[in-house]
Write a protein that holds these residues in place. Structure first.
Motif, PDB file in Angstrom:
ATOM      1  N   ASN A  97       0.598  -1.222   0.079  1.00  0.00           N
ATOM      2  CA  ASN A  97      -0.133  -0.155   0.266  1.00  0.00           C
ATOM      3  C   ASN A  97       0.857   1.321  -0.259  1.00  0.00           C
ATOM      4  N   VAL A  98       1.857   1.106   0.653  1.00  0.00           N
ATOM      5  CA  VAL A  98       2.946   2.346   0.632  1.00  0.00           C
ATOM      6  C   VAL A  98       3.514   2.486  -0.393  1.00  0.00           C
ATOM      7  N   ILE A  99       4.170   1.295  -1.197  1.00  0.00           N
ATOM      8  CA  ILE A  99       4.439   1.226  -2.764  1.00  0.00           C
ATOM      9  C   ILE A  99       3.380   2.455  -3.689  1.00  0.00           C
ATOM     10  N   VAL A 100       1.855   1.761  -3.797  1.00  0.00           N
ATOM     11  CA  VAL A 100       1.321   1.930  -4.474  1.00  0.00           C
ATOM     12  C   VAL A 100       0.630   3.747  -4.198  1.00  0.00           C
ATOM     13  N   GLY A 101       0.763   3.880  -2.448  1.00  0.00           N
ATOM     14  CA  GLY A 101       0.640   5.218  -2.440  1.00  0.00           C
ATOM     15  C   GLY A 101       1.811   6.080  -2.980  1.00  0.00           C
ATOM     16  N   VAL A 102       2.903   6.370  -2.950  1.00  0.00           N
ATOM     17  CA  VAL A 102       4.078   6.373  -3.052  1.00  0.00           C
ATOM     18  C   VAL A 102       3.302   6.689  -5.261  1.00  0.00           C
ATOM     19  N   ILE A 103       3.981   5.899  -5.489  1.00  0.00           N
ATOM     20  CA  ILE A 103       3.953   5.932  -6.876  1.00  0.00           C
ATOM     21  C   ILE A 103       2.417   6.761  -7.572  1.00  0.00           C
ATOM     22  N   THR A 104       1.610   6.442  -6.655  1.00  0.00           N
ATOM     23  CA  THR A 104       0.226   7.279  -7.437  1.00  0.00           C
ATOM     24  C   THR A 104       0.519   9.008  -7.349  1.00  0.00           C
ATOM     25  N   VAL A 105       1.196   9.126  -6.184  1.00  0.00           N
ATOM     26  CA  VAL A 105       1.792  10.568  -6.278  1.00  0.00           C
ATOM     27  C   VAL A 105       2.477  10.756  -7.044  1.00  0.00           C
ATOM     28  N   ILE A 106       3.296   9.982  -7.187  1.00  0.00           N
ATOM     29  CA  ILE A 106       4.193  10.762  -8.655  1.00  0.00           C
ATOM     30  C   ILE A 106       3.484  10.641  -9.530  1.00  0.00           C
ATOM     31  N   GLU A 107       3.102  10.215  -9.912  1.00  0.00           N
ATOM     32  CA  GLU A 107       2.811   9.886 -11.246  1.00  0.00           C
ATOM     33  C   GLU A 107       1.541  10.799 -11.971  1.00  0.00           C
ATOM     34  N   SER A 108       0.628  10.717 -10.893  1.00  0.00           N
ATOM     35  CA  SER A 108      -0.150  11.972 -11.087  1.00  0.00           C
ATOM     36  C   SER A 108       0.625  13.570 -10.999  1.00  0.00           C
ATOM     37  N   LEU A 109       1.027  14.074 -10.199  1.00  0.00           N
ATOM     38  CA  LEU A 109       2.016  14.871 -10.411  1.00  0.00           C
ATOM     39  C   LEU A 109       3.059  15.131 -11.329  1.00  0.00           C
ATOM     40  N   ARG A 110       3.482  14.306 -11.885  1.00  0.00           N
ATOM     41  CA  ARG A 110       4.846  14.278 -12.932  1.00  0.00           C
ATOM     42  C   ARG A 110       3.969  13.953 -14.002  1.00  0.00           C
ATOM     43  N   ALA A 111       2.407  13.729 -14.429  1.00  0.00           N
ATOM     44  CA  ALA A 111       1.665  13.545 -15.766  1.00  0.00           C
ATOM     45  C   ALA A 111       2.186  14.471 -16.894  1.00  0.00           C
ATOM     46  N   PHE A 112       2.780  14.869 -17.428  1.00  0.00           N
ATOM     47  CA  PHE A 112       3.023  15.790 -18.891  1.00  0.00           C
ATOM     48  C   PHE A 112       2.427  14.971 -20.560  1.00  0.00           C
ATOM     49  N   ASP A 113       3.072  13.505 -19.937  1.00  0.00           N
ATOM     50  CA  ASP A 113       3.366  12.821 -21.790  1.00  0.00           C
ATOM     51  C   ASP A 113       2.095  13.161 -22.633  1.00  0.00           C
ATOM     52  N   ILE A 114       1.158  12.294 -22.241  1.00  0.00           N
ATOM     53  CA  ILE A 114      -0.314  12.248 -22.438  1.00  0.00           C
ATOM     54  C   ILE A 114      -0.879  13.263 -22.904  1.00  0.00           C
ATOM     55  N   VAL A 115      -0.552  14.420 -21.811  1.00  0.00           N
ATOM     56  CA  VAL A 115      -1.468  16.404 -21.877  1.00  0.00           C
ATOM     57  C   VAL A 115      -1.040  16.117 -23.202  1.00  0.00           C
ATOM     58  N   TYR A 116       0.232  16.585 -23.525  1.00  0.00           N
ATOM     59  CA  TYR A 116       0.892  17.334 -24.284  1.00  0.00           C
ATOM     60  C   TYR A 116       1.017  16.405 -25.711  1.00  0.00           C
ATOM     61  N   ALA A 117       0.936  15.143 -25.692  1.00  0.00           N
ATOM     62  CA  ALA A 117       0.253  14.332 -27.082  1.00  0.00           C
ATOM     63  C   ALA A 117      -1.233  14.777 -27.335  1.00  0.00           C
ATOM     64  N   VAL A 118      -1.947  14.679 -26.588  1.00  0.00           N
ATOM     65  CA  VAL A 118      -2.814  15.200 -27.039  1.00  0.00           C
ATOM     66  C   VAL A 118      -3.674  16.735 -27.807  1.00  0.00           C
ATOM     67  N   ASN A 119      -2.873  18.090 -27.332  1.00  0.00           N
ATOM     68  CA  ASN A 119      -2.838  18.674 -27.413  1.00  0.00           C
ATOM     69  C   ASN A 119      -2.402  20.308 -26.934  1.00  0.00           C
ATOM     70  N   LYS A 120      -1.268  19.774 -26.416  1.00  0.00           N
ATOM     71  CA  LYS A 120      -0.256  20.548 -25.798  1.00  0.00           C
ATOM     72  C   LYS A 120      -0.354  21.045 -24.535  1.00  0.00           C
ATOM     73  N   GLY A 121      -1.333  20.178 -24.100  1.00  0.00           N
ATOM     74  CA  GLY A 121      -1.314  20.128 -22.294  1.00  0.00           C
ATOM     75  C   GLY A 121      -2.448  21.309 -22.629  1.00  0.00           C
ATOM     76  N   ARG A 122      -3.384  22.230 -23.398  1.00  0.00           N
ATOM     77  CA  ARG A 122      -4.054  23.393 -23.396  1.00  0.00           C
ATOM     78  C   ARG A 122      -5.259  23.499 -23.706  1.00  0.00           C
ATOM     79  N   ASN A 123      -6.505  23.898 -23.644  1.00  0.00           N
ATOM     80  CA  ASN A 123      -7.548  23.875 -23.690  1.00  0.00           C
ATOM     81  C   ASN A 123      -8.696  22.824 -22.743  1.00  0.00           C
ATOM     82  N   GLY A 124      -8.388  23.011 -21.485  1.00  0.00           N
ATOM     83  CA  GLY A 124      -8.495  22.399 -20.294  1.00  0.00           C
ATOM     84  C   GLY A 124      -8.320  20.949 -20.134  1.00  0.00           C
ATOM     85  N   LEU A 125      -6.416  20.806 -20.172  1.00  0.00           N
ATOM     86  CA  LEU A 125      -5.892  20.190 -19.910  1.00  0.00           C
ATOM     87  C   LEU A 125      -4.292  20.488 -19.426  1.00  0.00           C
ATOM     88  N   GLU A 126      -4.392  21.283 -19.034  1.00  0.00           N
ATOM     89  CA  GLU A 126      -3.476  22.493 -18.284  1.00  0.00           C
ATOM     90  C   GLU A 126      -3.034  21.320 -17.455  1.00  0.00           C
TER      91      GLU A 126
END
Length: 303
Positions: free
Chosen positions: A225-254
């Protein structure tokens, strides 16, 4: 006494390290530490220092005090939407993807038919980068040529990725699709290490299967649970690739990571201002992770 002295005399003493041993230890320990300092802590400290300047990457570095942070919180419109999106990302992954991954792990651990196939299929998205997941989302959710609108039909197709009220939810579903498989594998490994005797003892005491899981099995998965919690926090705060691939992180995906990129390597070239956003992201990340780890350590000490 003589026997005791003879025994101690025959026991070999501590081995002294030779110069070659010290050189090998220095290389094996020194190189990773130097790389960590050069690639992680060096840029981190540099970003903290640059966040108090107005440097544009070319001219002289001039101090700005707290102006970058003041402008960030008061005069930069994309900042607060990006903070809300990052928190929404964290809530979505933590409250939907993580529990669903645990559920899949429990079902597969029971030995259902074709469990190997399900395990491989559900884990497959994990080997894909978030950028690839973003491209897949475009193929499925595109307004004019997307597979989803082609299946639904209709004269007025839905703009799943262009509508600011919808695109964040569609991207979150794609991110959860990838994160669920990762969480499933972690919990599946933890379930395999649970002592079967604990389940048998709970059954003999009259506990139902549900009670045995929540009162016996789940507490033993606390390290996972500790590992999953830390990984989830890191994944959510470092998210970048997917929104940048969709529309460069703009128009609602900032996202905060997108704002850092736009200011540091974008046309604005505001290195100091972008560094201030990076420092805020760092502090938020450390706040979540340190708080979570402290609570877990206190729980371990109380037990």
């Amino acid at each position: 006494m003589v026997t005791t002295r003879a025994r101690h005399a025959g026991r070999p003493g501590p081995r002294r390290h030779t110069r070659r041993d010290l050189a090998v230890l220095g290389v094996l320990l020194g190189l990773p530490i130097l790389l960590d300092l050069a690639l992680i802590w060096g840029p981190t400290l540099a970003s903290v220092g640059l966040s108090f300047t107005t440097w544009d990457g070319v001219g002289d570095i001039k101090g700005a005090g707290l102006d970058n942070y003041r402008n960030l919180f008061t005069d930069y419109p994309p900042f607060w939407p990006a903070v809300r999106h990052n928190l929404l990302w964290l809530a979505f992954l933590g409250l939907l993807a993580a529990p669903f991954g645990l559920l899949l792990a429990v079902l597969i651990d029971r030995g259902v038919r074709f469990s190997r196939f399900y395990q491989s299929t559900l884990y497959l998205p994990v080997v894909l980068s978030l950028a690839v997941v973003g491209f897949i989302a475009q193929l499925i959710l595109s307004r004019d040529q997307g597979a989803l609108n082609a299946v639904i039909g209709g004269k007025d197709p839905t703009d799943w990725l262009g509508d600011p009220g919808l695109n964040i939810w569609m991207v979150l579903l794609a991110a959860c699709w990838r994160h669920t498989g990762y969480v499933m594998i972690l919990y599946l490994a933890g379930l395999k290490s649970v002592d079967p005797g604990l389940k048998e003892a709970a059954a003999l005491d009259g506990a139902s299967e549900r009670q045995a899981f929540f009162r016996v099995v789940l507490p033993t998965l606390r390290p996972v649970n500790v590992i999953v919690g830390v990984i989830t926090v890191i994944e959510s705060l470092r998210a970048f690739d997917i929104v940048y691939a969709v529309n460069k992180g703009r128009n609602g995906l900032e996202l905060l990571s997108v704002l850092v990129t736009d200011n540091i390597i974008g046309e604005a070239g505001r290195i100091g201002f972008g560094s201030a956003i990076a420092v805020v992201l760092l502090l938020v990340s450390l706040g979540f992770i340190v708080t979570y780890l402290v609570q877990e350590l206190r729980g371990e000490q109380q037990r």
